[in-house]
Design an enzyme around this catalytic site. Structure first.
Site, PDB file in Angstrom:
ATOM      1  N   ASN A  37       0.836  -1.204   0.000  1.00 14.87           N
ATOM      2  CA  ASN A  37       0.000   0.000   0.000  1.00 14.87           C
ATOM      3  C   ASN A  37       0.868   1.251   0.000  1.00 14.87           C
ATOM      4  O   ASN A  37       1.687   1.393  -0.898  1.00 14.87           O
ATOM      5  CB  ASN A  37      -1.088  -0.029   1.084  1.00 14.87           C
ATOM      6  CG  ASN A  37      -0.608  -0.298   2.483  1.00 14.87           C
ATOM      7  OD1 ASN A  37       0.040  -1.295   2.768  1.00 14.87           O
ATOM      8  ND2 ASN A  37      -0.924   0.592   3.410  1.00 14.87           N
ATOM      9  N   ASP A  38       0.735   2.154   0.952  1.00 10.71           N
ATOM     10  CA  ASP A  38       1.288   3.508   0.851  1.00 10.71           C
ATOM     11  C   ASP A  38       2.749   3.576   0.424  1.00 10.71           C
ATOM     12  O   ASP A  38       3.609   2.922   1.038  1.00 10.71           O
ATOM     13  CB  ASP A  38       1.225   4.217   2.212  1.00 10.71           C
ATOM     14  CG  ASP A  38      -0.125   4.154   2.876  1.00 10.71           C
ATOM     15  OD1 ASP A  38      -0.990   3.391   2.430  1.00 10.71           O
ATOM     16  OD2 ASP A  38      -0.311   4.886   3.864  1.00 10.71           O
ATOM     17  N   TYR A  97       4.224   1.751  10.402  1.00 12.51           N
ATOM     18  CA  TYR A  97       3.279   2.511   9.583  1.00 12.51           C
ATOM     19  C   TYR A  97       4.018   3.555   8.742  1.00 12.51           C
ATOM     20  O   TYR A  97       5.245   3.635   8.759  1.00 12.51           O
ATOM     21  CB  TYR A  97       2.224   3.153  10.474  1.00 12.51           C
ATOM     22  CG  TYR A  97       1.121   2.197  10.903  1.00 12.51           C
ATOM     23  CD1 TYR A  97       1.257   0.811  10.777  1.00 12.51           C
ATOM     24  CD2 TYR A  97      -0.062   2.671  11.441  1.00 12.51           C
ATOM     25  CE1 TYR A  97       0.248  -0.060  11.161  1.00 12.51           C
ATOM     26  CE2 TYR A  97      -1.083   1.808  11.845  1.00 12.51           C
ATOM     27  CZ  TYR A  97      -0.927   0.451  11.696  1.00 12.51           C
ATOM     28  OH  TYR A  97      -1.933  -0.398  12.085  1.00 12.51           O
ATOM     29  N   SER A  98       3.253   4.371   8.036  1.00 17.48           N
ATOM     30  CA  SER A  98       3.837   5.254   7.023  1.00 17.48           C
ATOM     31  C   SER A  98       4.691   6.365   7.618  1.00 17.48           C
ATOM     32  O   SER A  98       4.578   6.709   8.784  1.00 17.48           O
ATOM     33  CB  SER A  98       2.741   5.858   6.160  1.00 17.48           C
ATOM     34  OG  SER A  98       2.182   4.857   5.362  1.00 17.48           O
ATOM     35  N   ARG A 156      -0.544   9.622  12.900  1.00 17.13           N
ATOM     36  CA  ARG A 156       0.424   8.875  12.081  1.00 17.13           C
ATOM     37  C   ARG A 156       0.831   9.637  10.813  1.00 17.13           C
ATOM     38  O   ARG A 156       0.251  10.647  10.456  1.00 17.13           O
ATOM     39  CB  ARG A 156      -0.142   7.512  11.706  1.00 17.13           C
ATOM     40  CG  ARG A 156      -1.501   7.520  11.010  1.00 17.13           C
ATOM     41  CD  ARG A 156      -1.976   6.089  10.731  1.00 17.13           C
ATOM     42  NE  ARG A 156      -3.332   6.028  10.238  1.00 17.13           N
ATOM     43  CZ  ARG A 156      -4.410   5.863  11.001  1.00 17.13           C
ATOM     44  NH1 ARG A 156      -4.285   5.747  12.316  1.00 17.13           N
ATOM     45  NH2 ARG A 156      -5.619   5.807  10.459  1.00 17.13           N
ATOM     46  N   ASP A 157       1.833   9.064  10.151  1.00 18.03           N
ATOM     47  CA  ASP A 157       2.310   9.480   8.830  1.00 18.03           C
ATOM     48  C   ASP A 157       3.027  10.836   8.863  1.00 18.03           C
ATOM     49  O   ASP A 157       2.625  11.778   8.178  1.00 18.03           O
ATOM     50  CB  ASP A 157       1.158   9.535   7.805  1.00 18.03           C
ATOM     51  CG  ASP A 157       0.227   8.340   7.873  1.00 18.03           C
ATOM     52  OD1 ASP A 157       0.680   7.266   8.299  1.00 18.03           O
ATOM     53  OD2 ASP A 157      -0.957   8.475   7.489  1.00 18.03           O
ATOM     54  N   GLU A 212      -5.307  11.301   6.885  1.00 19.71           N
ATOM     55  CA  GLU A 212      -4.093  10.497   6.779  1.00 19.71           C
ATOM     56  C   GLU A 212      -3.127  11.123   5.768  1.00 19.71           C
ATOM     57  O   GLU A 212      -3.506  11.949   4.949  1.00 19.71           O
ATOM     58  CB  GLU A 212      -4.441   9.073   6.304  1.00 19.71           C
ATOM     59  CG  GLU A 212      -5.250   8.265   7.293  1.00 19.71           C
ATOM     60  CD  GLU A 212      -5.270   6.782   6.939  1.00 19.71           C
ATOM     61  OE1 GLU A 212      -4.989   5.978   7.832  1.00 19.71           O
ATOM     62  OE2 GLU A 212      -5.563   6.439   5.777  1.00 19.71           O
TER      63      GLU A 212
END
Length: 483
Positions: A37-38, A97-98, A156-157, A212
């Protein structure tokens, strides 16, 4: 916590290349197995672009979030993809995570969200890391140990940016309350670490329950906040995917923490499969990669049964004009064109035009509408089809995927002004389609999974004679993966 054996996983990736399945794409980054994904950690360092992306190498579920990594000098030749970052300690045991990437003192650094859940409580920590010689990321210090007061565990991110010679980062968040609210926070680097400057104020109001993947970009004297809001209602001509990816453009004031005089929210892409994009800057270019997929829609992707899911978009270069972001495929992708098989389109079209495409194709086309009010461009896969139809009277482009049997279907509609000439740049891979309209003013990305293994045909029809149709069709080569 799962055990990740980098050496074994990397060997399995190498054994799975080059791709042989007919739904595997040729010029879109994918993996031979697992769910991607990302795009993450996009960085230019020492003559190479570094592309990381989320990957579950253990299955086709949204868990076991790791980062994969490739290097490229030209967006055509790539290093073999490898496992680079994976859950390994109490901070990121439930997922890496991202996050973003940056070059520092000759090293590629990453800045990502660690996800840990204990007794149902999520603790998001923001951590730095450094790419090592063997392709793995060494985990360095945690710079933000948890979400701040008033913000839920959905925090996040992080994305680093510079202003006035200082480093900042913007991060996606959810404000706590009776009704959770999407927002972004900005942090500023100081002598004593990172200071939370609070929420960035916009005129968007109640705009979804989570934002996000924020990016803060600078175009001349303008700023653009790119982000992915979740929880927006679909409308007739926009916001038609489950979750959106878009931006507001204006002027960032870090003193008042305001996005001043900003535009309305605009989508970056009107296709079915575009989310979680990330942009990095190199030599004056803003280069975007996106995820061709959609969270919480896994059942629309039939490759799951074959053991892999999703693609990344081709790299796009962004420019901002009059508050609107234009996106064009990176110029390096022209190197994929196989010139000796190119077909010229030059037609005073009375009735219809039809041309057979290749296994991978690029189509550049200008359609001078003349008396025609409606024009259709159809990708025909035997008895299946996907249709782009433009209505000049209402200025609406419609993308209709209901004529396909496998995977997600449905219709997307968006407004697009055309005066006399409809301009289209279309990339048709085995399963991925990316369309750029009016020289990048609008874009649409989506996946199709044709039942039969046949080369598609492109048909152009209209409700009245078109004045002219001109253009070119190229066969495109595949990406090359070099050990």
């Amino acid at each position: 916590m799962e055990h990740f054996d980098k050496k074994a996983i990397d060997s399995k990736v190498a054994a799975g290349l080059p791709f042989t399945d007919r739904w595997h794409n040729r010029f879109h980054l994918e993996m031979p197995f697992g769910l991607i994904n990302d795009p993450n950690g996009l960085t230019y360092a020492d003559g190479e672009y570094h592309i990381f992306f989320q990957w579950n190498p253990l299955g086709c579920e949204h868990k076991n979030k790791c980062w994969a990594h490739v290097r490229t000098r030209d967006f055509v030749h790539y290093s073999l993809p490898e496992l680079s970052l994976w859950p390994s300690d109490e901070h990121d045991k439930d997922g890496c995570y991202s996050g973003c990437g940056f070059a520092e003192k000759g090293k590629v650094r990453v800045f990502y969200t660690c996800n840990a859940k204990n007794d149902g409580v999520r603790t998001p920590a923001q951590r730095l890391g450094t790419l090592q010689e063997d392709g793995s990321v060494r985990k360095d210090e945690i710079v933000i140990p948890d979400s701040p007061e008033g913000i839920t565990g959905h925090f996040r991110d992080p994305y680093l940016f510079h202003r006035h010679g200082r480093r900042y980062f913007v991060i996606g968040a959810q404000a706590d309350g009776e009704k959770p609210r999407g927002t972004v926070l900005i942090y500023k680097e100081g002598k004593d670490g990172w200071q939370n400057l609070g929420e960035l104020h916009t005129r968007l109001g109640d705009f979804g329950y989570m934002w996000e993947c924020p990016n803060m970009l600078h175009f001349g004297s303008y700023d653009a906040l790119i982000f992915c809001p979740q929880g927006l209602e679909a409308r007739e001509f926009d916001r038609q995917n489950l979750y959106q990816a878009g931006y507001i453009a204006g002027h960032l004031s870090l003193d008042s923490m305001d996005m001043m005089q900003h535009t309305k929210f605009q989508e970056l892409d009107h296709g079915f499969d575009f989310y979680a994009s990330q942009v990095f800057q190199h030599e004056g270019r803003h280069i975007l990669l996106g995820w061709m997929g959609m969270p919480d829609r896994d059942d629309e992707y039939p490759t799951r049964e074959k053991g892999w899911m999703y693609s990344l978009t081709m790299p796009r270069v962004l420019t901002l004009r009059q508050g609107h972001i234009f996106s064009r495929p990176a110029a390096e992708l022209k190197a994929l064109r196989i010139e000796d098989t190119a077909l010229d389109i030059d037609s005073d079209m009375e009735d219809k035009l039809s041309t057979r495409l290749f296994d991978g194709s690029e189509v550049l086309m200008d359609i001078t509408l003349g008396k025609a009010k409606k024009v259709e461009l159809t990708l025909v896969y035997g008895l299946e089809k996907t249709v782009f139809s433009y209505d000049h009277t209402t200025q609406v482009m419609t993308i209709d995927r209901t004529g396909m049997k496998n995977g997600g279907r449905g219709v997307r509609r968006f407004k697009m002004f055309v005066d006399r000439v409809l301009s289209l740049q279309l990339f048709v891979d085995r399963a991925a389609v990316e369309a750029f309209f009016q020289h990048g003013e609008e874009a649409a990305s989506f996946l199709v999974f044709p039942e039969k293994n046949i080369r598609p045909e492109l048909r152009v029809t209209a409700d009245a004679p078109l004045e002219t149709v001109t253009g070119r069709v190229w066969e495109l080569d595949s990406f090359r993966f070099n050990p």
